[in-house]
Scaffold this motif. Structure first.
Motif, mmCIF file in Angstrom:
data_model
loop_
_atom_site.group_PDB
_atom_site.id
_atom_site.type_symbol
_atom_site.label_atom_id
_atom_site.label_comp_id
_atom_site.label_asym_id
_atom_site.label_seq_id
_atom_site.Cartn_x
_atom_site.Cartn_y
_atom_site.Cartn_z
ATOM 1 N N PHE A 96 0.855 -1.202 0.000
ATOM 2 C CA PHE A 96 0.000 0.000 0.000
ATOM 3 C C PHE A 96 0.884 1.243 0.000
ATOM 4 N N SER A 98 0.426 5.837 -0.678
ATOM 5 C CA SER A 98 -0.557 6.907 -0.867
ATOM 6 C C SER A 98 0.148 8.230 -1.121
ATOM 7 N N PRO A 100 -0.813 12.814 -1.433
ATOM 8 C CA PRO A 100 -1.788 13.904 -1.497
ATOM 9 C C PRO A 100 -1.810 14.603 -2.858
ATOM 10 N N SER A 382 -9.105 7.023 5.837
ATOM 11 C CA SER A 382 -8.688 8.128 4.969
ATOM 12 C C SER A 382 -8.025 7.550 3.731
ATOM 13 N N TRP A 383 -7.706 8.418 2.807
ATOM 14 C CA TRP A 383 -6.999 7.972 1.600
ATOM 15 C C TRP A 383 -5.596 7.476 1.929
ATOM 16 N N ALA A 384 -5.060 7.909 3.059
ATOM 17 C CA ALA A 384 -3.673 7.584 3.401
ATOM 18 C C ALA A 384 -3.546 6.326 4.247
ATOM 19 N N THR A 385 -4.656 5.637 4.515
ATOM 20 C CA THR A 385 -4.596 4.482 5.415
ATOM 21 C C THR A 385 -5.093 3.213 4.720
ATOM 22 N N VAL A 386 -4.651 2.075 5.254
ATOM 23 C CA VAL A 386 -4.918 0.777 4.636
ATOM 24 C C VAL A 386 -6.308 0.266 5.041
ATOM 25 N N GLY A 488 -6.543 -1.127 14.965
ATOM 26 C CA GLY A 488 -5.472 -1.208 13.977
ATOM 27 C C GLY A 488 -4.215 -0.499 14.421
ATOM 28 N N GLU A 489 -3.128 -0.840 13.740
ATOM 29 C CA GLU A 489 -1.844 -0.170 13.971
ATOM 30 C C GLU A 489 -1.260 0.240 12.640
ATOM 31 N N PRO A 490 -0.902 1.495 12.458
ATOM 32 C CA PRO A 490 -1.247 2.657 13.283
ATOM 33 C C PRO A 490 -2.773 2.805 13.390
ATOM 34 N N ARG B 36 3.463 -4.013 9.673
ATOM 35 C CA ARG B 36 2.712 -4.774 10.685
ATOM 36 C C ARG B 36 2.944 -6.256 10.443
ATOM 37 N N ALA B 45 1.958 -3.222 5.174
ATOM 38 C CA ALA B 45 3.046 -2.254 5.253
ATOM 39 C C ALA B 45 2.635 -1.084 4.394
ATOM 40 N N PHE B 47 3.524 3.287 3.230
ATOM 41 C CA PHE B 47 4.283 4.533 3.281
ATOM 42 C C PHE B 47 3.284 5.647 2.968
#
Lengths: 514, 450
Positions: A96, A98, A100, A382-386, A488-490, B36, B45, B47
């Motif tokens: 994954f 991402s 902006p 968000s768009w930045a998270t898995v 989840g992490e983060p 993770r 994983a 970025f």
């Protein structure tokens, strides 16, 4: 496409009248990721292009130090965020990345980054990722609404909050009051190598009223809140929050709370109101039936679950308890047209008359279980998270048509009625929990008495739900929302709804707190 | 990731877009990379890079705030316009003060460039070390390794300008038996990723998992406890909001005196309890300004058991004739919250255990929530390793327990402190904390959770 697609977010996500398919500009951007993934021979790729907006409006009324004046401190703030995330499967592993910067060139570059990450991840793999099939949808979906809350003049919102905060403060014994509204808008486009092209608009409204009272001589500070149903809705819902009417109620109840005697601890029967029990359902039913917990994927943070693959078909609650999961109920915070796997949302039974039946699943998890399809529970914040498995709306079905809350209270000799949210804590396998509340009333001899304070109850989840011996009928069923569900992490944050009628539990361990 | 020059130029450019004389801009650029793992394999994983430009404009005491992550000129002009529109509608804020002018911010320790740039090639070997150890011992590993890199530029039209860059990292792991019958945990936050010792963490978590097997049920009640440093930090960091001068003066904290006034200068704790915040400590990446955009500085909140300071924001300082201070956290009150430190001693954990006749050794806590915001009473549960101590020796694993206690009473009941180190709780709280021994720690119920 313009060099900076971000500046064109409004145009990208605009919905021409009557349009039932996604914007062609979004489809072109999505295709850039899918084509790039094909070059790297990824077995799967999806892209989410997301624009998030949050508006926070508030009024705090506080006494000015050294004067008799009340100061009104306003908050007027908004933020927006626009970007995209690409997910790929290469060599059986997820990757994954991402960014902006929403341009075709950046989408291609970031897709390559995701491929590099997936290849690295494949070096330590417990099992290759497989996904159950999904139908390829090309759709546009919106939260049903008449008026976009972001289109409502700010002055109108401020006037409403100022007036209800002042209503709370009309009792001179109220120290301070706070009225807030938060609005959330999520424009989301999803495309996958399996043919999905889905555009959605999700609108949510959260409101809150707080009152505080202080007795300086006794050294006591107490509060009372009114949290209306947090909802996926347009502005037309706001009058239904009944903020003004409830402002009058909580200003009297906060003063009563200040002098309410502490509870006498011991085993007691409880009547839990829907705006309280919703959180108990969230923590002790919705979280333990998440499949990723049971499989160990959340072992390092959120935890595992007391419910395992072997629990299917076993009794975990009394026959009064039927829980359903869904992402389709009107105005519920978890309601969307499609999840972040591109699965069309639906309703499914989790617990049927006390017997555990189904886990919450994503496409990957359904494949692990051997199921034919996912329950549509994949989501990223968000768009930045898995994207990963998040709970749907989870509801306790109401009792029989003719059962009233008064009937339930009448059957209690020594008990407590608990209203609203207080502190909440539960262990990492969802066995031992402790809940407080926002306000408490004693029940003696089948009748509701005066307000008491400093109440918390502790229980073991399966014992607690087995001790449920009645829930009121459909006329008393209410849905409430929670907006800060962390997993989840983060850590990612989720907003979700739970509903129930007032419900009775027998002989629960009640503590007295500070 | 923006550079220092780009961030500062961006802040000034955005300020120039505003027609308001009172305009404040904050530019943040933040990168995150993580891996993770669970069930002895990598599960995710990623970025990510995020920008944030926050604009606050004020005219005649009326403030509007707008934040966006689009760095395009047209988008930034639109964001400024939106903030100005909000300010035109907002009522005046009677608690607003004039903007602060130019400040001399302290030089914080330099960030570690290797940490700031770490990606999968640096992280995956740590995951492999842990997974290999778990597999060797027939155990199951889960965990997270991550690093963050963040820069911030602030500016206003009154002459304020500041820049700061930081990096941080952490590795945590939970090791469980294959049948789920035991669990052990270890974690290490580090401003320098090169100092993360995955082999030591793997050993600690595996050992704990193997030692905690078949925990014994004990009677709930009050126990003497030995808290490992992470467990200490889990509870002690929650004392922060109690030091708010405003809430204290208003009668709403544990430091409020009945009938009015506060407990500043009173000895509430044993003399070996000293609680400080130190933004100059390289171990804890912090920021050089407070939430009021004033220079941060070290603070002594509790000095040898005596309440040494209350936290004053600019507004409350102006109302009470005091100087503003950094905050203590807990209420978003500034840099102090990122650099809290409870002083320790040279005493080892083994020596603390040896000093206890009967008690419990606790690894860390989970799901801690405030029960009473005034007394700071909290509840939560032990997790990943609780052991009975008898006659100065660890004798048996015991089942998890729920606690119901405040950091205030915990510190009052502390009889010994041990060696301090930087810790990060499961729910994200960071501080420098020692192991400690405390008496009469309430553990009112048993948990079946493993």
């Amino acid at each position: 496409m313009a060099a900076t697609a971000a500046a064109m977010a409004d145009q990208l996500f605009a919905a021409p009248e009557g349009s039932k398919t996604p914007s062609s500009d979004l489809e072109k951007l999505g295709a850039a990721a899918l084509a790039e993934a094909g070059k790297y021979k990824a077995s799967y790729c999806d892209i989410r292009i997301v624009r998030l907006r949050n508006q926070r409006i508030g009024t705090r009324l506080s006494p000015e130090r050294g004067t008799n004046r009340t100061l009104a401190v306003p908050t007027v703030a908004e933020d927006s965020s626009f970007g995209f995330g690409v997910r790929v499967i290469v060599n059986g592993a997820w990757g994954f990345a991402s960014s902006p910067l929403v341009t075709k060139e950046e989408i291609a570059r970031i897709t390559g980054e995701a491929v590099v990450i997936a290849k690295a991840n494949a070096s330590i793999q417990s099992r290759p990722v497989r996904l159950v099939p999904v139908k390829a949808y090309r759709e546009r979906w919106e939260t049903p609404h008449e008026t976009d809350p972001f289109d409502v003049p700010m002055a109108q919102k401020l006037d409403l909050l100022r007036s209800v905060a002042e209503e709370v403060k009309k009792n001179s014994r109220v120290f301070g009051s706070v009225a807030t509204l938060s609005l959330r808008s999520e424009d989301k486009y999803f495309a996958s190598t399996e043919g999905a092209s889905i555009q959605q608009l999700i609108l949510q409204i959260y409101g809150n009223l707080d009152a505080t009272a202080v007795d300086v001589q006794k050294g006591i500070s107490r509060s009372r809140s009114y949290t209306p149903t947090q909802a996926s809705a347009g502005w037309e819902y706001v009058p239904e929050m009944n903020l003004a009417e409830n402002a009058m109620r909580i200003r009297e109840e906060v003063v009563e709370h200040l002098s309410a005697p502490p509870v006498k601890p011991g085993k007691k029967d409880l009547i839990l109101m829907p705006n309280h029990l919703m959180l108990t359902i969230h923590e002790s039913v919705a979280h333990p039936t998440e499949l990723d917990r049971s499989l160990g994927y959340e072992a390092n943070y959120a935890g595992t679950s007391y419910i395992t693959l072997k629990t299917r078909g076993e009794r975990i609650a009394s026959e009064h308890c039927t829980f359903v999961g869904d992402r389709i109920s009107p105005r519920a915070l978890g309601t969307v047209g499609f999840d972040d796997d591109g699965v069309m949302t639906s309703e499914f039974t989790i617990v049927d008359k006390g017997i555990f039946r189904n886990f919450q699943t994503t496409r990957e998890q359904a494949a692990i279980l051997g199921d034919k399809e996912s329950h549509g529970c994949s989501q990223a914040d968000s768009w930045a998270t898995v994207p990963f498995q998040r709970m749907p709306n989870v509801y306790l079905k109401p009792g029989s048509q003719d059962t009233t809350p008064e009937d339930l209270i009448a059957g209690i000799d020594d008990g407590i009625l608990i209203d609203g949210r207080g502190s909440y804590s539960i262990d990492q396998q969802r066995y031992n929990f402790q809940f407080g509340g926002d306000a408490f009333w004693e029940i003696k001899g089948g009748k509701r008495g005066g307000m008491i304070s400093s109440v918390a109850y502790q229980a073991r989840t399966p014992d607690f739900w087995q001790a449920c011996d009645g829930t009121a009928g459909p006329a008393y069923w209410r849905q409430f929302g929670t907006t800060g569900d962390a997993k989840g992490e983060p850590t990612q944050i989720n907003s979700i709804s739970h509903g129930c009628s007032p419900t009775r539990f027998r002989q629960v361990n009640v503590l007295v707190t500070d | 990731m923006l550079t220092k020059d780009e961030a500062q130029k961006l802040a000034n450019k955005v300020m120039g877009y505003s027609t308001f004389a009172d305009c404040q801009v904050s530019v943040t650029s933040a990168e995150q990379a993580y891996t993770r793992f669970a069930n002895n394999g990598i599960t995710a994983a990623a970025f990510s890079l995020r920008h944030d430009v926050s604009i606050a404009v004020t005219r005649d005491g009326c403030t509007g705030v707008y934040a966006a992550d689009d760095l395009d000129d047209a988008a930034l002009r639109a964001a400024v316009k939106k903030a100005e529109e909000f300010a035109a509608i907002a009522p005046p804020n009677p608690e607003r003060l004039e903007p602060v002018g130019a400040q001399k911010f302290p030089d914080l320790p330099a960030f570690d460039d290797r940490t700031a740039k770490a990606r999968a090639p640096e992280m995956i070997p740590h995951v492999k070390t842990i997974v290999d150890e778990a597999v060797k011992r027939k155990l199951v590993a889960a965990g997270l390794i991550e690093r963050t890199h963040r820069l911030s530029a602030i500016a206003n039209k009154a002459g304020l300008a500041g820049f700061h860059e930081s990096a941080d990292s952490q590795l945590t792991t939970t090791i469980r038996m294959e049948d789920g019958s035991s669990s052990g945990w270890a974690g290490q936050p580090s401003a320098r990723i090169s100092e993360i010792d995955s082999a030591a963490l793997a050993n600690t978590a595996c050992d704990k998992c193997l030692r905690w097997k078949n925990p014994r049920r004990i009677e709930p009640g009050n126990y003497t406890v030995v808290l490992e440093p992470t467990a200490t930090g889990d509870i002690v960091r929650l004392i922060g909001s109690g030091f708010s001068a405003r809430s204290t003066d208003e009668g709403r904290t544990f430091l409020s005196k009945r009938g009015g006034g506060n407990l500043l200068g009173e000895k509430l704790f044993p003399e070996y309890i000293s609680l400080r915040s130190d933004p100059l400590d390289w171990r804890q990446p912090s920021v050089p300004w407070t939430s009021d955009l004033l220079p941060t500085r070290p603070m002594a909140w509790i000095e040898k058991g005596v309440v040494g300071s209350l936290a004053y924001d600019r507004y409350w300082a102006s109302k009470t004739g005091k100087q503003p201070t950094p905050g203590l956290g807990g209420g978003g009150s500034g840099a102090g919250g990122l650099s809290l430190e409870l002083d320790g001693s040279d005493a080892t954990l083994d020596s603390l255990i040896a000093s206890v006749e009967r008690g419990l050794l606790i690894t860390h806590f989970w799901y801690i929530r405030a029960v009473n915001p005034q007394t700071l009473q909290q509840t939560g549960l032990t997790r990943d390793g609780v052991f009975l101590i008898e006659n100065g020796k660890v004798t048996a694993p015991v089942m998890n327990l729920r606690f119901l206690e405040s950091p205030v009473r915990l510190l009052k009941n502390t009889v010994k402190v041990g060696q301090a180190k930087r810790v990060r709780g499961l729910e994200g709280g960071l501080m420098v904390a020692p192991s400690l021994v405390a008496t009469d720690f309430p553990l009112p119920s048993i948990s079946d959770a493993v």
